[in-house]
Enzyme design. Sequence first.
Site, mmCIF file in Angstrom:
data_model
loop_
_atom_site.group_PDB
_atom_site.id
_atom_site.type_symbol
_atom_site.label_atom_id
_atom_site.label_comp_id
_atom_site.label_asym_id
_atom_site.label_seq_id
_atom_site.Cartn_x
_atom_site.Cartn_y
_atom_site.Cartn_z
ATOM 1 N N SER A 37 0.825 -1.200 0.000
ATOM 2 C CA SER A 37 0.000 0.000 0.000
ATOM 3 C C SER A 37 0.866 1.260 0.000
ATOM 4 C CB SER A 37 -0.960 -0.035 1.201
ATOM 5 O OG SER A 37 -1.985 0.910 1.070
ATOM 6 N N ASP B 155 -9.251 -5.185 -5.536
ATOM 7 C CA ASP B 155 -8.650 -4.195 -4.640
ATOM 8 C C ASP B 155 -9.300 -2.823 -4.844
ATOM 9 O OD1 ASP B 155 -6.879 -2.538 -3.156
ATOM 10 O OD2 ASP B 155 -5.204 -3.877 -3.582
ATOM 11 N N HIS C 267 -7.301 -5.723 -1.076
ATOM 12 C CA HIS C 267 -6.132 -5.046 -0.513
ATOM 13 C C HIS C 267 -5.509 -5.774 0.678
ATOM 14 C CE1 HIS C 267 -3.759 -1.388 -0.830
ATOM 15 N NE2 HIS C 267 -3.810 -1.223 0.471
#
Length: 303
Positions: A77, A246, A279
């Site tokens: 991320s 995601d 994610h």
Amino acid sequence: MNLPEQSLAFILADNGYDVWIANSRGTRFSRGHTSLKPIEPDYWDWTWDELLAYDLSATFQLVHDQTGQNLHYVGHSLGTLIALAAFSQEKLLNMLRSAALLSPIAYLNHLPSPLARALLFIAQDLYWLGVYEFAPRGGQAVNKLLEDFCSTPGINCSDIVTPITGPNCCLNSSVTNEFLEYEPQSTATKNLIHLEQMARTGTIAMYDYGNENDNMDHYGQPTPPVYNMASIPNDVPLFLSYGGKDYLSDVEDVQVLLENLKDHDGDKLVVQYIDEYAHADFILGVNANRIVYDPLMAFFKIN
């Protein structure tokens, strides 16, 4: 949170790697400062520009000095964004062996997460109200925002993870509640404004101070300097793994990043697409050890 054989840090350690884990500034694990306290506005006067220029650089230097070795870097991320931006400026490469980037974030033009978009676009208002610490856990202004968002028809906040990360396929259900005991953590409201600028403009640039004079004062030019992903040297070993579900690292945004890396040396770029992953699956998925970490380890071994 997962079993040792499912957790990347333990897997790396069991395979003989020295594992160093960094905490982002402003989180409950990293709130120290030589002179400022978290109640002071100046404590929160930063964005990911500073995470790149100071924190990531200091982390690399510390590990390099302590071990005498170059690093394999793993980011997830925001940890991918600061690494990619650093590499685009040819920073840290003299201490790098390779980089694995999970759920890579560079471009944020699509950003399908409705909650993430709401949080980013309210950040400017919070900042002007004097809310410099964005505290999702216990901050009154943010709590009110979440209450309003969760009362929206069609939004189910019984599972707050999904509206942010996307529908993760492979989390242990018992881990989700434990995850929410620790996440999300505080960051600077200014950092969210910076991310909102990226989402709005579709570019990766330094923080925009909003007018030419202030930008001139900070950068010596009327607009913020751009981090050019195409400037990443073609021989930097990169492992990119992204997911089809995601909500933060959107497939179309990742394709823009990959287009900027189209001239990368073929043997130095490994791209993995996992259609069912969102994610959080990349760090908490019970099958990530087999799907993501095994190829990641193989990538490290040849670099």
